[in-house]
Design a protein around this motif. Structure first.
Motif, PDB file in Angstrom:
ATOM      1  N   THR A 196       4.654 -16.971  11.703  1.00  0.00           N
ATOM      2  CA  THR A 196       5.291 -15.731  11.265  1.00  0.00           C
ATOM      3  C   THR A 196       4.426 -14.533  11.661  1.00  0.00           C
ATOM      4  O   THR A 196       4.916 -13.557  12.239  1.00  0.00           O
ATOM      5  CB  THR A 196       5.523 -15.740   9.750  1.00  0.00           C
ATOM      6  OG1 THR A 196       6.410 -16.805   9.408  1.00  0.00           O
ATOM      7  CG2 THR A 196       6.124 -14.426   9.274  1.00  0.00           C
ATOM      8  N   GLY A 197       3.134 -14.618  11.342  1.00  0.00           N
ATOM      9  CA  GLY A 197       2.225 -13.532  11.699  1.00  0.00           C
ATOM     10  C   GLY A 197       2.117 -13.330  13.189  1.00  0.00           C
ATOM     11  O   GLY A 197       2.097 -12.186  13.680  1.00  0.00           O
ATOM     12  N   ALA A 198       2.061 -14.433  13.947  1.00  0.00           N
ATOM     13  CA  ALA A 198       1.947 -14.335  15.400  1.00  0.00           C
ATOM     14  C   ALA A 198       3.214 -13.759  16.018  1.00  0.00           C
ATOM     15  O   ALA A 198       3.158 -12.932  16.936  1.00  0.00           O
ATOM     16  CB  ALA A 198       1.650 -15.710  15.990  1.00  0.00           C
ATOM     17  N   ALA A 199       4.371 -14.189  15.527  1.00  0.00           N
ATOM     18  CA  ALA A 199       5.631 -13.673  16.050  1.00  0.00           C
ATOM     19  C   ALA A 199       5.753 -12.177  15.797  1.00  0.00           C
ATOM     20  O   ALA A 199       6.249 -11.420  16.640  1.00  0.00           O
ATOM     21  CB  ALA A 199       6.801 -14.414  15.413  1.00  0.00           C
TER      22      ALA A 199
ATOM     23  N   GLY B 151       3.260 -26.526   7.509  1.00  0.00           N
ATOM     24  CA  GLY B 151       2.237 -25.593   7.030  1.00  0.00           C
ATOM     25  C   GLY B 151       1.767 -24.558   8.017  1.00  0.00           C
ATOM     26  O   GLY B 151       0.920 -23.724   7.677  1.00  0.00           O
ATOM     27  N   SER B 152       2.306 -24.553   9.233  1.00  0.00           N
ATOM     28  CA  SER B 152       1.955 -23.492  10.180  1.00  0.00           C
ATOM     29  C   SER B 152       2.876 -22.286  10.046  1.00  0.00           C
ATOM     30  O   SER B 152       2.806 -21.352  10.847  1.00  0.00           O
ATOM     31  CB  SER B 152       2.007 -24.008  11.619  1.00  0.00           C
ATOM     32  OG  SER B 152       3.336 -24.312  12.016  1.00  0.00           O
ATOM     33  N   ALA B 153       3.746 -22.295   9.041  1.00  0.00           N
ATOM     34  CA  ALA B 153       4.757 -21.246   8.904  1.00  0.00           C
ATOM     35  C   ALA B 153       4.152 -19.843   8.835  1.00  0.00           C
ATOM     36  O   ALA B 153       4.629 -18.916   9.490  1.00  0.00           O
ATOM     37  CB  ALA B 153       5.606 -21.503   7.663  1.00  0.00           C
TER      38      ALA B 153
ATOM     39  N   ARG C 103      12.463 -16.270  20.203  1.00  0.00           N
ATOM     40  CA  ARG C 103      12.990 -16.952  19.019  1.00  0.00           C
ATOM     41  C   ARG C 103      11.840 -17.614  18.272  1.00  0.00           C
ATOM     42  O   ARG C 103      10.874 -18.082  18.882  1.00  0.00           O
ATOM     43  CB  ARG C 103      14.033 -18.004  19.411  1.00  0.00           C
ATOM     44  CG  ARG C 103      14.607 -18.808  18.225  1.00  0.00           C
ATOM     45  CD  ARG C 103      15.745 -19.706  18.647  1.00  0.00           C
ATOM     46  NE  ARG C 103      16.889 -18.931  19.105  1.00  0.00           N
ATOM     47  CZ  ARG C 103      17.841 -18.464  18.303  1.00  0.00           C
ATOM     48  NH1 ARG C 103      17.788 -18.693  16.984  1.00  0.00           N
ATOM     49  NH2 ARG C 103      18.842 -17.780  18.790  1.00  0.00           N
ATOM     50  N   VAL C 104      11.948 -17.651  16.942  1.00  0.00           N
ATOM     51  CA  VAL C 104      10.977 -18.345  16.106  1.00  0.00           C
ATOM     52  C   VAL C 104      11.687 -19.526  15.451  1.00  0.00           C
ATOM     53  O   VAL C 104      12.745 -19.352  14.836  1.00  0.00           O
ATOM     54  CB  VAL C 104      10.389 -17.423  15.018  1.00  0.00           C
ATOM     55  CG1 VAL C 104       9.201 -18.098  14.343  1.00  0.00           C
ATOM     56  CG2 VAL C 104       9.984 -16.080  15.596  1.00  0.00           C
ATOM     57  N   VAL C 105      11.109 -20.707  15.601  1.00  0.00           N
ATOM     58  CA  VAL C 105      11.738 -21.923  15.075  1.00  0.00           C
ATOM     59  C   VAL C 105      10.841 -22.537  14.006  1.00  0.00           C
ATOM     60  O   VAL C 105       9.672 -22.838  14.255  1.00  0.00           O
ATOM     61  CB  VAL C 105      11.973 -22.954  16.194  1.00  0.00           C
ATOM     62  CG1 VAL C 105      12.665 -24.201  15.624  1.00  0.00           C
ATOM     63  CG2 VAL C 105      12.812 -22.342  17.316  1.00  0.00           C
ATOM     64  N   TYR C 106      11.392 -22.714  12.823  1.00  0.00           N
ATOM     65  CA  TYR C 106      10.671 -23.302  11.698  1.00  0.00           C
ATOM     66  C   TYR C 106      11.160 -24.732  11.496  1.00  0.00           C
ATOM     67  O   TYR C 106      12.295 -24.959  11.081  1.00  0.00           O
ATOM     68  CB  TYR C 106      10.910 -22.491  10.432  1.00  0.00           C
ATOM     69  CG  TYR C 106      10.333 -21.098  10.471  1.00  0.00           C
ATOM     70  CD1 TYR C 106       9.043 -20.843  10.021  1.00  0.00           C
ATOM     71  CD2 TYR C 106      11.081 -20.037  10.973  1.00  0.00           C
ATOM     72  CE1 TYR C 106       8.505 -19.568  10.069  1.00  0.00           C
ATOM     73  CE2 TYR C 106      10.556 -18.756  11.021  1.00  0.00           C
ATOM     74  CZ  TYR C 106       9.269 -18.525  10.567  1.00  0.00           C
ATOM     75  OH  TYR C 106       8.741 -17.249  10.617  1.00  0.00           O
TER      76      TYR C 106
ATOM     77  N   GLY D 273       9.662 -22.687   6.596  1.00  0.00           N
ATOM     78  CA  GLY D 273      10.419 -21.448   6.532  1.00  0.00           C
ATOM     79  C   GLY D 273       9.451 -20.291   6.538  1.00  0.00           C
ATOM     80  O   GLY D 273       8.243 -20.478   6.387  1.00  0.00           O
ATOM     81  N   PRO D 274       9.954 -19.078   6.729  1.00  0.00           N
ATOM     82  CA  PRO D 274       9.060 -17.927   6.815  1.00  0.00           C
ATOM     83  C   PRO D 274       8.340 -17.671   5.490  1.00  0.00           C
ATOM     84  O   PRO D 274       8.936 -17.730   4.420  1.00  0.00           O
ATOM     85  CB  PRO D 274       9.996 -16.772   7.162  1.00  0.00           C
ATOM     86  CG  PRO D 274      11.314 -17.196   6.615  1.00  0.00           C
ATOM     87  CD  PRO D 274      11.364 -18.679   6.797  1.00  0.00           C
ATOM     88  N   VAL D 275       7.051 -17.418   5.579  1.00  0.00           N
ATOM     89  CA  VAL D 275       6.271 -17.070   4.389  1.00  0.00           C
ATOM     90  C   VAL D 275       6.480 -15.579   4.119  1.00  0.00           C
ATOM     91  O   VAL D 275       6.277 -14.759   5.014  1.00  0.00           O
ATOM     92  CB  VAL D 275       4.779 -17.373   4.610  1.00  0.00           C
ATOM     93  CG1 VAL D 275       3.946 -16.915   3.414  1.00  0.00           C
ATOM     94  CG2 VAL D 275       4.579 -18.860   4.856  1.00  0.00           C
ATOM     95  N   PRO D 276       6.896 -15.199   2.920  1.00  0.00           N
ATOM     96  CA  PRO D 276       7.125 -13.780   2.626  1.00  0.00           C
ATOM     97  C   PRO D 276       5.860 -12.946   2.806  1.00  0.00           C
ATOM     98  O   PRO D 276       4.744 -13.420   2.553  1.00  0.00           O
ATOM     99  CB  PRO D 276       7.566 -13.797   1.156  1.00  0.00           C
ATOM    100  CG  PRO D 276       8.112 -15.169   0.942  1.00  0.00           C
ATOM    101  CD  PRO D 276       7.265 -16.073   1.790  1.00  0.00           C
TER     102      PRO D 276
END
Length: 244
Positions: free
Chosen positions: A84-87, A78-80, A96-99, A103-106
């Motif tokens: 995403t916003g922070a990256a 749930g931190s996705a 790199r962003v690791v989920y 997965g990335p929230v649109p």
């Protein structure tokens, strides 16, 4: 040496990454496990104004305050939306962003929409707190408990704190940072969902998985339940170290 920032999912704090942190540091890496505002040791900071932007600022604030660069930003479940916003906002400092099990929230969508709005809303307390459901309810929601023994379940039950609702209902807004995020290398770590099925859904154009077809994506598998930092901490650390 690689720098990792580890962000926990719903109900958890930096404590959930303890074993992964120790393993990565033992390999010589620099590791920053993070507790988001309103949770765990920062539960006393919960407020009606707490939202997704708060959690995004938690992450970018750490990166900036510690003057971190080439960060592997890791988020669980749930931190996705927050990672995403922070990256996107700190793309120049992220390598790199690791989920993990996420997965990335649109852009324009809220985390609750991926989690299941009806499932969450009927469990909300005081209009702004989402307590951790029972084990049976978690399985009902699709969260696998594989690998969680009595010790891990007792730890989660004792240390879980209510998830601030505002942080998962505010839609993600990338704005001008969307292109910077899109260009970042990304990794999916799938544990409770077989990677073969993930690849099949990508190939068929499923809207939740189609974005993972891009060349910036690496797909990895670590078979266990939904909380690999607790059920297979050592193996997760090794997998993350391979991304160095």
């Amino acid at each position: 040496m690689t720098t990792y920032v580890l962000v926990p999912g719903f109900w958890l704090g930096a404590w959930a990454w303890r074993d992964v942190t120790a393993a990565l540091r033992g390999m010589g890496h620099e590791v920053y496990p993070l507790t988001l505002t309103g949770l765990a040791d920062r539960a006393h900071l919960a407020s009606p104004d707490l939202d997704l932007d708060t959690h995004i600022r938690d992450i970018t604030g750490l990166v900036e305050a510690e003057d971190l660069h080439d960060v592997v930003l890791v988020g669980h479940s749930g931190s996705a939306a927050a990672i995403t916003g922070a990256a996107a906002r700190a793309a120049g400092r992220v390598s790199r962003v690791v989920y993990v099990e996420s997965g990335p929230v649109p852009d324009g969508m809220a985390q609750i929409d991926l989690t299941g709005r009806e499932f969450v809303e009927k469990r909300v307390v005081d209009g702004r707190r989402y307590p951790m459901p029972s084990w049976d309810e978690l399985q009902e929601s699709g969260a696998s408990l594989e690998g969680l023994g009595e010790r891990e379940r007792a730890l989660m039950a004792a240390r879980a704190t209510d998830q601030p609702l505002g942080a998962i209902t505010q839609p993600l807004a990338l704005g001008d940072d969307a292109a910077a995020f899109a260009a970042l290398p990304k990794t999916l770590v799938s544990s409770s969902f077989p990677l073969a099925q993930v690849k099949e859904l990508i190939a068929t154009g499923h809207p939740a998985f189609a974005p993972l077809a891009g060349p910036e994506w690496e797909l990895r598998e670590l078979p266990t339940g939904h909380w690999p930092m607790l059920s297979r901490s050592g193996d997760l650390a090794v997998l993350l170290a391979e991304m160095a």
